[in-house]
Scaffold this motif. Structure first.
Motif, mmCIF file in Angstrom:
data_model
loop_
_atom_site.group_PDB
_atom_site.id
_atom_site.type_symbol
_atom_site.label_atom_id
_atom_site.label_comp_id
_atom_site.label_asym_id
_atom_site.label_seq_id
_atom_site.Cartn_x
_atom_site.Cartn_y
_atom_site.Cartn_z
ATOM 1 N N PRO A 93 9.657 14.845 52.805
ATOM 2 C CA PRO A 93 9.365 15.771 51.707
ATOM 3 C C PRO A 93 9.386 15.050 50.356
ATOM 4 O O PRO A 93 10.284 14.251 50.092
ATOM 5 C CB PRO A 93 10.490 16.798 51.779
ATOM 6 N N LEU A 94 8.395 15.334 49.526
ATOM 7 C CA LEU A 94 8.319 14.754 48.191
ATOM 8 C C LEU A 94 8.660 15.787 47.119
ATOM 9 O O LEU A 94 9.400 15.500 46.192
ATOM 10 C CB LEU A 94 6.914 14.196 47.928
ATOM 11 N N LEU A 95 8.101 16.992 47.274
ATOM 12 C CA LEU A 95 8.304 18.054 46.295
ATOM 13 C C LEU A 95 8.164 19.403 46.985
ATOM 14 O O LEU A 95 7.256 19.602 47.791
ATOM 15 C CB LEU A 95 7.260 17.935 45.166
ATOM 16 N N SER A 96 9.062 20.319 46.678
ATOM 17 C CA SER A 96 9.009 21.683 47.211
ATOM 18 C C SER A 96 9.160 22.642 46.046
ATOM 19 O O SER A 96 10.098 22.519 45.259
ATOM 20 C CB SER A 96 10.146 21.921 48.210
ATOM 21 N N VAL A 97 8.250 23.614 45.942
ATOM 22 C CA VAL A 97 8.235 24.526 44.808
ATOM 23 C C VAL A 97 8.145 25.969 45.292
ATOM 24 O O VAL A 97 7.361 26.285 46.182
ATOM 25 C CB VAL A 97 7.022 24.233 43.887
ATOM 26 N N SER A 98 8.956 26.836 44.697
ATOM 27 C CA SER A 98 8.886 28.267 44.964
ATOM 28 C C SER A 98 8.526 28.963 43.657
ATOM 29 O O SER A 98 9.258 28.864 42.672
ATOM 30 C CB SER A 98 10.243 28.767 45.465
ATOM 31 N N VAL A 99 7.376 29.637 43.652
ATOM 32 C CA VAL A 99 6.904 30.323 42.452
ATOM 33 C C VAL A 99 6.430 31.719 42.834
ATOM 34 O O VAL A 99 5.530 31.860 43.660
ATOM 35 C CB VAL A 99 5.734 29.559 41.788
ATOM 36 N N ASP A 100 7.042 32.741 42.238
ATOM 37 C CA ASP A 100 6.651 34.129 42.467
ATOM 38 C C ASP A 100 6.555 34.452 43.954
ATOM 39 O O ASP A 100 7.542 34.483 44.642
ATOM 40 C CB ASP A 100 5.333 34.460 41.757
ATOM 41 N N ARG A 104 5.081 26.066 47.822
ATOM 42 C CA ARG A 104 4.187 24.916 47.985
ATOM 43 C C ARG A 104 5.043 23.694 48.286
ATOM 44 O O ARG A 104 6.047 23.467 47.615
ATOM 45 C CB ARG A 104 3.382 24.711 46.711
ATOM 46 N N VAL A 105 4.664 22.949 49.316
ATOM 47 C CA VAL A 105 5.384 21.728 49.667
ATOM 48 C C VAL A 105 4.408 20.558 49.714
ATOM 49 O O VAL A 105 3.240 20.715 50.078
ATOM 50 C CB VAL A 105 6.137 21.846 51.016
ATOM 51 N N PHE A 106 4.916 19.406 49.307
ATOM 52 C CA PHE A 106 4.162 18.161 49.329
ATOM 53 C C PHE A 106 4.972 17.185 50.174
ATOM 54 O O PHE A 106 6.126 16.898 49.847
ATOM 55 C CB PHE A 106 3.985 17.600 47.916
ATOM 56 N N ILE A 107 4.371 16.702 51.256
ATOM 57 C CA ILE A 107 5.097 15.806 52.162
ATOM 58 C C ILE A 107 4.218 14.607 52.529
ATOM 59 O O ILE A 107 2.988 14.674 52.458
ATOM 60 C CB ILE A 107 5.547 16.519 53.452
ATOM 61 N N ARG A 108 4.870 13.539 52.934
ATOM 62 C CA ARG A 108 4.197 12.388 53.525
ATOM 63 C C ARG A 108 4.470 12.447 55.027
ATOM 64 O O ARG A 108 5.534 12.890 55.455
ATOM 65 C CB ARG A 108 4.741 11.087 52.963
ATOM 66 N N VAL A 109 3.506 11.995 55.819
ATOM 67 C CA VAL A 109 3.636 12.021 57.272
ATOM 68 C C VAL A 109 3.547 10.590 57.804
ATOM 69 O O VAL A 109 2.641 9.850 57.441
ATOM 70 C CB VAL A 109 2.544 12.905 57.916
ATOM 71 N N PHE A 110 4.526 10.235 58.642
ATOM 72 C CA PHE A 110 4.596 8.904 59.232
ATOM 73 C C PHE A 110 4.745 9.017 60.741
ATOM 74 O O PHE A 110 5.085 10.071 61.265
ATOM 75 C CB PHE A 110 5.804 8.129 58.680
ATOM 76 N N THR A 111 4.527 7.908 61.440
ATOM 77 C CA THR A 111 4.702 7.847 62.882
ATOM 78 C C THR A 111 5.902 6.964 63.187
ATOM 79 O O THR A 111 6.048 5.902 62.580
ATOM 80 C CB THR A 111 3.446 7.253 63.563
#
Length: 149
Positions: A93-100, A104-111
């Motif tokens: 996880p890079l950033l998680s936002v809760s609005v109203d 919205r979540v921003f993540i990187r995916v690795f193997t």
């Protein structure tokens, strides 16, 4: 699982409502270290209004509590972690936002199989007192080291 040459560097998943039906395809289709951006506009389900629906979509039961928006963020991250693990992938996880009414979540995916095996050590059950609102976390697993293992 998609071939490495058929993967995308960035996927922005923003359906109207729940992204649950697209999560498997998204974690498979993003490249190694790629960015996955996900919007969930079904906050009512994830914030405790329908625990059964939340379980069927995300594999977690939501509860009504003062921290329901944080719980919603944790539910989507848990669901992504579980679905990525099926394909020997893990999320960062890079950033998680809760609005109203949405999150919205921003993540990187690795193997990485070794990292996927540690997933249980990041999960917990939440016990919440309906009277005073106090809560307790029970960890699902614990990571231990045995020499180089």
């Amino acid at each position: 699982m998609r071939a490495k040459k058929d993967r995308y560097d960035v996927i922005d998943l923003d359906p109207y409502g729940s992204p649950a039906s697209f999560l498997d395809a998204a974690v498979q289709s993003v490249s190694e270290g790629g960015l996955l951006c996900i919007t969930c506009t079904d906050m009512a389900v994830m914030a405790g209004n329908s625990g059964e629906t939340c379980y069927s979509k995300y594999g977690s039961v939501s509860i009504k509590a003062k921290y329901c928006h944080e719980m919603a963020l944790r539910i989507i991250l848990h669901s992504l972690d579980q679905r990525a693990g099926v394909y020997q992938r893990y999320i960062q996880p890079l950033l998680s936002v809760s609005v109203d009414f949405y999150i919205r979540v921003f993540i990187r995916v690795f193997t990485g199989q070794a990292t996927v095996k540690n997933s249980a050590s990041k999960q917990a059950l939440v016990y919440n007192c309906v009277g005073c609102g106090a809560f307790h976390l029970q960890r699902m697993g614990r990571r231990t080291s045995n020499g180089k293992q």
